[in-house]
Design a protein around this motif. Sequence first.
Motif, PDB file in Angstrom:
ATOM      1  N   SER A 102      45.754 152.455 134.341  1.00 47.70           N
ATOM      2  CA  SER A 102      44.760 151.762 134.655  1.00 47.70           C
ATOM      3  C   SER A 102      44.902 150.011 134.189  1.00 47.70           C
ATOM      4  N   VAL A 103      44.541 149.053 134.705  1.00 49.99           N
ATOM      5  CA  VAL A 103      44.734 148.006 134.554  1.00 49.99           C
ATOM      6  C   VAL A 103      43.217 147.181 134.458  1.00 49.99           C
ATOM      7  N   PHE A 104      42.895 146.877 133.014  1.00 47.99           N
ATOM      8  CA  PHE A 104      41.385 146.500 132.938  1.00 47.99           C
ATOM      9  C   PHE A 104      41.286 144.916 132.872  1.00 47.99           C
ATOM     10  N   GLY A 105      41.489 144.687 131.720  1.00 53.25           N
ATOM     11  CA  GLY A 105      41.448 142.923 131.371  1.00 53.25           C
ATOM     12  C   GLY A 105      42.098 142.348 130.425  1.00 53.25           C
ATOM     13  N   ARG A 106      42.182 141.042 130.203  1.00 50.32           N
ATOM     14  CA  ARG A 106      42.938 140.738 129.170  1.00 50.32           C
ATOM     15  C   ARG A 106      41.908 139.278 129.074  1.00 50.32           C
ATOM     16  N   GLY A 107      42.193 138.643 127.747  1.00 50.07           N
ATOM     17  CA  GLY A 107      41.694 137.529 127.161  1.00 50.07           C
ATOM     18  C   GLY A 107      40.711 137.489 126.037  1.00 50.07           C
ATOM     19  N   ASN A 108      39.741 136.283 126.147  1.00 54.56           N
ATOM     20  CA  ASN A 108      38.936 136.307 125.034  1.00 54.56           C
ATOM     21  C   ASN A 108      37.637 137.135 125.259  1.00 54.56           C
ATOM     22  N   PRO A 109      37.062 138.135 124.310  1.00 52.10           N
ATOM     23  CA  PRO A 109      36.448 138.988 124.584  1.00 52.10           C
ATOM     24  C   PRO A 109      34.889 138.260 124.432  1.00 52.10           C
ATOM     25  N   ASP A 110      34.834 137.119 124.029  1.00 53.07           N
ATOM     26  CA  ASP A 110      33.772 136.212 123.929  1.00 53.07           C
ATOM     27  C   ASP A 110      33.605 135.012 124.649  1.00 53.07           C
ATOM     28  N   ALA A 111      34.588 135.285 125.897  1.00 51.70           N
ATOM     29  CA  ALA A 111      34.776 134.017 126.891  1.00 51.70           C
ATOM     30  C   ALA A 111      33.463 133.859 127.765  1.00 51.70           C
ATOM     31  N   SER A 112      33.566 132.457 127.832  1.00 54.26           N
ATOM     32  CA  SER A 112      32.593 131.649 128.462  1.00 54.26           C
ATOM     33  C   SER A 112      32.600 131.740 129.936  1.00 54.26           C
ATOM     34  N   LEU A 138      50.999 131.425 137.273  1.00 46.36           N
ATOM     35  CA  LEU A 138      50.440 130.300 137.845  1.00 46.36           C
ATOM     36  C   LEU A 138      48.998 129.979 137.340  1.00 46.36           C
ATOM     37  N   LEU A 139      48.272 130.940 137.617  1.00 46.01           N
ATOM     38  CA  LEU A 139      46.904 131.120 137.261  1.00 46.01           C
ATOM     39  C   LEU A 139      46.874 130.589 135.663  1.00 46.01           C
ATOM     40  N   ASP A 140      47.768 130.972 134.825  1.00 45.71           N
ATOM     41  CA  ASP A 140      47.451 130.731 133.396  1.00 45.71           C
ATOM     42  C   ASP A 140      47.915 129.128 133.259  1.00 45.71           C
ATOM     43  N   ARG A 141      48.964 128.570 134.047  1.00 38.10           N
ATOM     44  CA  ARG A 141      49.166 127.210 133.932  1.00 38.10           C
ATOM     45  C   ARG A 141      48.009 126.300 134.568  1.00 38.10           C
ATOM     46  N   MET A 142      47.363 126.832 135.435  1.00 34.55           N
ATOM     47  CA  MET A 142      46.364 126.063 135.809  1.00 34.55           C
ATOM     48  C   MET A 142      45.027 126.065 134.786  1.00 34.55           C
ATOM     49  N   LEU A 143      44.723 127.155 134.222  1.00 35.52           N
ATOM     50  CA  LEU A 143      43.795 127.238 133.384  1.00 35.52           C
ATOM     51  C   LEU A 143      44.009 126.420 132.021  1.00 35.52           C
ATOM     52  N   ALA A 144      44.985 126.546 131.687  1.00 38.14           N
ATOM     53  CA  ALA A 144      45.519 125.688 130.336  1.00 38.14           C
ATOM     54  C   ALA A 144      45.558 124.058 130.944  1.00 38.14           C
ATOM     55  N   ALA A 145      45.897 123.774 132.006  1.00 32.81           N
ATOM     56  CA  ALA A 145      45.795 122.287 132.530  1.00 32.81           C
ATOM     57  C   ALA A 145      44.133 121.881 132.544  1.00 32.81           C
ATOM     58  N   ALA A 146      43.637 122.826 132.777  1.00 30.39           N
ATOM     59  CA  ALA A 146      41.872 122.553 132.937  1.00 30.39           C
ATOM     60  C   ALA A 146      41.269 122.825 131.570  1.00 30.39           C
ATOM     61  N   GLY A 147      42.215 123.030 130.343  1.00 28.05           N
ATOM     62  CA  GLY A 147      41.329 123.443 129.372  1.00 28.05           C
ATOM     63  C   GLY A 147      40.454 124.572 128.846  1.00 28.05           C
ATOM     64  N   LEU A 148      41.004 125.550 129.805  1.00 25.65           N
ATOM     65  CA  LEU A 148      40.212 127.001 129.704  1.00 25.65           C
ATOM     66  C   LEU A 148      40.904 128.042 129.365  1.00 25.65           C
ATOM     67  N   THR A 149      42.131 127.964 128.762  1.00 25.36           N
ATOM     68  CA  THR A 149      42.841 128.925 128.283  1.00 25.36           C
ATOM     69  C   THR A 149      42.112 129.997 127.443  1.00 25.36           C
ATOM     70  N   ASP A 150      41.631 129.557 126.362  1.00 26.42           N
ATOM     71  CA  ASP A 150      40.913 130.312 125.326  1.00 26.42           C
ATOM     72  C   ASP A 150      39.449 130.546 125.566  1.00 26.42           C
ATOM     73  N   ARG A 151      39.031 130.043 126.967  1.00 24.28           N
ATOM     74  CA  ARG A 151      37.583 130.450 127.417  1.00 24.28           C
ATOM     75  C   ARG A 151      37.371 131.498 128.505  1.00 24.28           C
ATOM     76  N   VAL A 152      38.391 132.175 128.693  1.00 20.45           N
ATOM     77  CA  VAL A 152      38.203 133.159 129.626  1.00 20.45           C
ATOM     78  C   VAL A 152      38.760 134.547 129.446  1.00 20.45           C
TER      79      VAL A 152
END
Length: 265
Positions: A102-112, A138-152
């Motif tokens: 199974s592949v559930f998720g990754r990222g900040n558990p307190d994400a906005s 590519l998604l990670d690079r776009m999120l980083a460029a938008a300042g969203l890396t630690d917010r998702v």
Amino acid sequence: MNAHASDFAATESLLAFWRDAGVDACYGEAPVDHTHVAPPPAVKAVQRATASVVAPIGGVNADDALAQARHLAAGAATLQDLAAAVETFEGCALRGMGATQSVFGRGNPDASVLVIGEGPGAEEDRSGQPFVGKAGQLLDRMLAAAGLTDRVFITNTVFWRPPGNRTPSPQEQAVCAPFVERTFALLKPKAVLLVGAAASKSVLQTDEGIMKLRGQWKEWRLAEGGVSAPVMPTLHPAFLLRQPQAKRQAWADLLALSARLDGAT
């Protein structure tokens, strides 16, 4: 006719663009009765692969599988609990179609921001994390460029790899929906980013194409619990890899999302 190779490439690129946009027919010189045209072998193969979706799954019918998913999801108090519940869930037919885990998720558990894609691919199936292949990079690079890396926090509408990386069926998405909704309820994000047509149609319960949906703010509100958030549908990074000229549209969507989070709109 002397056509240049670049002309063929441009034509193929344009046809691929319209295909991914949802255009599957055009006007010809004579009418064709498509009701009597046999589907190509590839379509037949997908139909055979998905036939078990509407059949009993491991001896459990679809209604019972959905009830089980709701029960497991409701019992999860954290995202970690929810990931464990997904791992034990046996009601999705994709589990028995070649997926290794199974592949559930990754990222900040307190994400906005909650990011939802369609389903795992080969790289995700190997790693156990969503969006780690070329499209995910590519998604990670776009999120980083938008300042969203630690917010998702990133997840999908289904948690097992569909065979051949095909699009998950509405039935497969429906039986996994309680886990997606519970993710939404636990996270209570300020905004949701729906990545691609399959995720957008599943979450928003619409038949509209992604080219019409993208860039338009929607709302996702759960029937129970009073959880709601603004939703931004956007193009899937796999599509952007094939059609780089569409990156500008996806980038505009991410900027709108970032501005919404920062209270600029």
